[in-house]
Design an enzyme around this catalytic site. Structure first.
Site, PDB file in Angstrom:
ATOM      1  N   HIS A  97       0.860  -1.188   0.000  1.00 34.36           N
ATOM      2  CA  HIS A  97       0.000   0.000   0.000  1.00 34.36           C
ATOM      3  C   HIS A  97       0.896   1.238   0.000  1.00 34.36           C
ATOM      4  O   HIS A  97       1.950   1.267   0.641  1.00 34.36           O
ATOM      5  CB  HIS A  97      -0.896   0.004   1.233  1.00 34.36           C
ATOM      6  CG  HIS A  97      -1.708   1.249   1.386  1.00 34.36           C
ATOM      7  ND1 HIS A  97      -2.681   1.619   0.485  1.00 34.36           N
ATOM      8  CD2 HIS A  97      -1.677   2.226   2.331  1.00 34.36           C
ATOM      9  CE1 HIS A  97      -3.223   2.772   0.871  1.00 34.36           C
ATOM     10  NE2 HIS A  97      -2.628   3.156   1.989  1.00 34.36           N
ATOM     11  N   CYS A 211      -4.377   2.945  -4.955  1.00 35.59           N
ATOM     12  CA  CYS A 211      -3.572   3.809  -4.083  1.00 35.59           C
ATOM     13  C   CYS A 211      -2.300   4.288  -4.769  1.00 35.59           C
ATOM     14  O   CYS A 211      -1.930   5.468  -4.649  1.00 35.59           O
ATOM     15  CB  CYS A 211      -3.220   3.069  -2.788  1.00 35.59           C
ATOM     16  SG  CYS A 211      -2.246   1.552  -3.015  1.00 35.59           S
TER      17      CYS A 211
END
Length: 330
Positions: A97, A211
């Site tokens: 992430h 993301c």
């Protein structure tokens, strides 16, 4: 009297992009552009998050104002997905992430900015099949989250926390306005990048919207405003690929699930998504994996939901792949 047709700006631009993507001679050009909207709709109450979205951020998405003369340090941040639950496990598979950190020289305060799913990754990747609706039901919104503080241990222990540049407070304020606009018009998360093959000259059919893409967009905007970014390490990011031949456009909910003549296609799409349904028992999950393998690998078929429309992908080897590849700073 001639009928009047009113198109909002984002809808008009989207259809202009679609027309452009058809090419000069009507041939489809790729990748299909990601559709933007005029505003972000309220999330349906049916959609539930296992973990609340942006629990410490401002409820209205506001970003604090910085004095123009302030110096803001920028940090590239990366950590394994769901590290709080699985530790470094997903990091070993390069499922990461991404986020951006900010530190104010004037106040000493630190901030984190990231973009992720409102209702977790599974809900953004596959739909719910509800008895009361014919069409698959999607909980696929994604959004930006800005909050005070940087969890140094979270980002640095199994990932990356690296200063990559500086901007002025004025540039930060301009970026904040851009983020809010980007967040209101880019409303849904897209997990997959779909390509023709793994080679360097492959055709990209569809791009992901996740993301890392938000981080890339932000970096590009900041460099356009004059920021200079550099990294001492290789800047790699997670990509999840599907591989297929040229996709076929099928239609949207109205043209597939509300038209009797399309019942066979509608049933096939629902059957395809059935193995990917949430909240399965362990035994059901094992059986569903076998069923998904049969659909994707043996039957070489995948139904993709993109821009609130369905496409059929004629799958080809290696079918699905997770990579961790370099995307240089702009």
């Amino acid at each position: 009297m001639r009928p009047t047709v009113v198109l909002t700006c984002s809808v008009l631009f989207y259809y202009l992009e679609i027309v452009h993507s058809r090419g000069v001679h009507g041939k489809q050009e790729w990748p299909i552009p990601y559709r933007r909207f005029d505003y972000r709709p309220a999330a349906d109450s049916y959609c539930e998050a296992m973990f609340p979205f942006c629990p410490t951020g401002d409820r209205d998405g506001r970003i604090p104002y910085m004095n123009n003369w302030d110096i803001i340090s920028l940090f590239r941040m990366q950590a394994p997905v769901w590290e709080f639950k699985y530790g470094s496990l997903l990091g070993k598979m390069h499922i990461m992430h991404d986020a951006i950190g900010f530190s104010s020289a004037e106040t000493g305060r630190n901030y984190t900015m990231e973009w992720y799913e409102l209702f977790q990754l599974g809900n953004c990747t596959f739909p719910h099949l509800r008895r009361e609706t014919n069409n698959p039901f999607w909980c696929n919104q994604g959004a930006a989250c800005f909050f005070e503080g940087i969890d140094d241990v979270h980002w640095s222990e199994n990932g990356t926390l690296e200063k990559v540049g500086e901007i002025s407070g004025g540039q930060f304020n301009e970026m904040a306005l851009w983020v809010q606009g980007d967040n209101q018009t880019g409303i849904y998360y897209e997990t997959w990048t779909v390509r023709s093959d793994p080679g360097p000259n492959a055709t990209v059919w569809f791009d992901s919207y996740d993301c890392s893409q938000f981080v890339h967009r932000t970096y590009r905007y900041l460099t356009q405003q004059g920021a200079k970014l550099s990294s001492r390490s290789q800047t790699n990011y997670t990509k999840i690929y599907l591989y297929s031949g040229e996709p076929t456009y099928l239609g949207d909910d109205d043209s597939i699930f509300r038209v009797p003549s399309a019942k066979t296609l509608a049933d096939d799409i629902r059957k395809f998504y059935h193995p990917f349904r949430p909240h399965q028992s362990y035994m059901d999950f094992v059986l569903s994996l076998a069923e998904a393998y049969q659909k994707v690998v043996e039957e070489k078929s995948f139904y993709l939901y993109y821009n609130f429309e369905y496409w059929h992908l004629p799958m080809k080897s290696p079918y699905v792949q997770i990579t961790y590849e370099e995307v240089p700073l702009p």
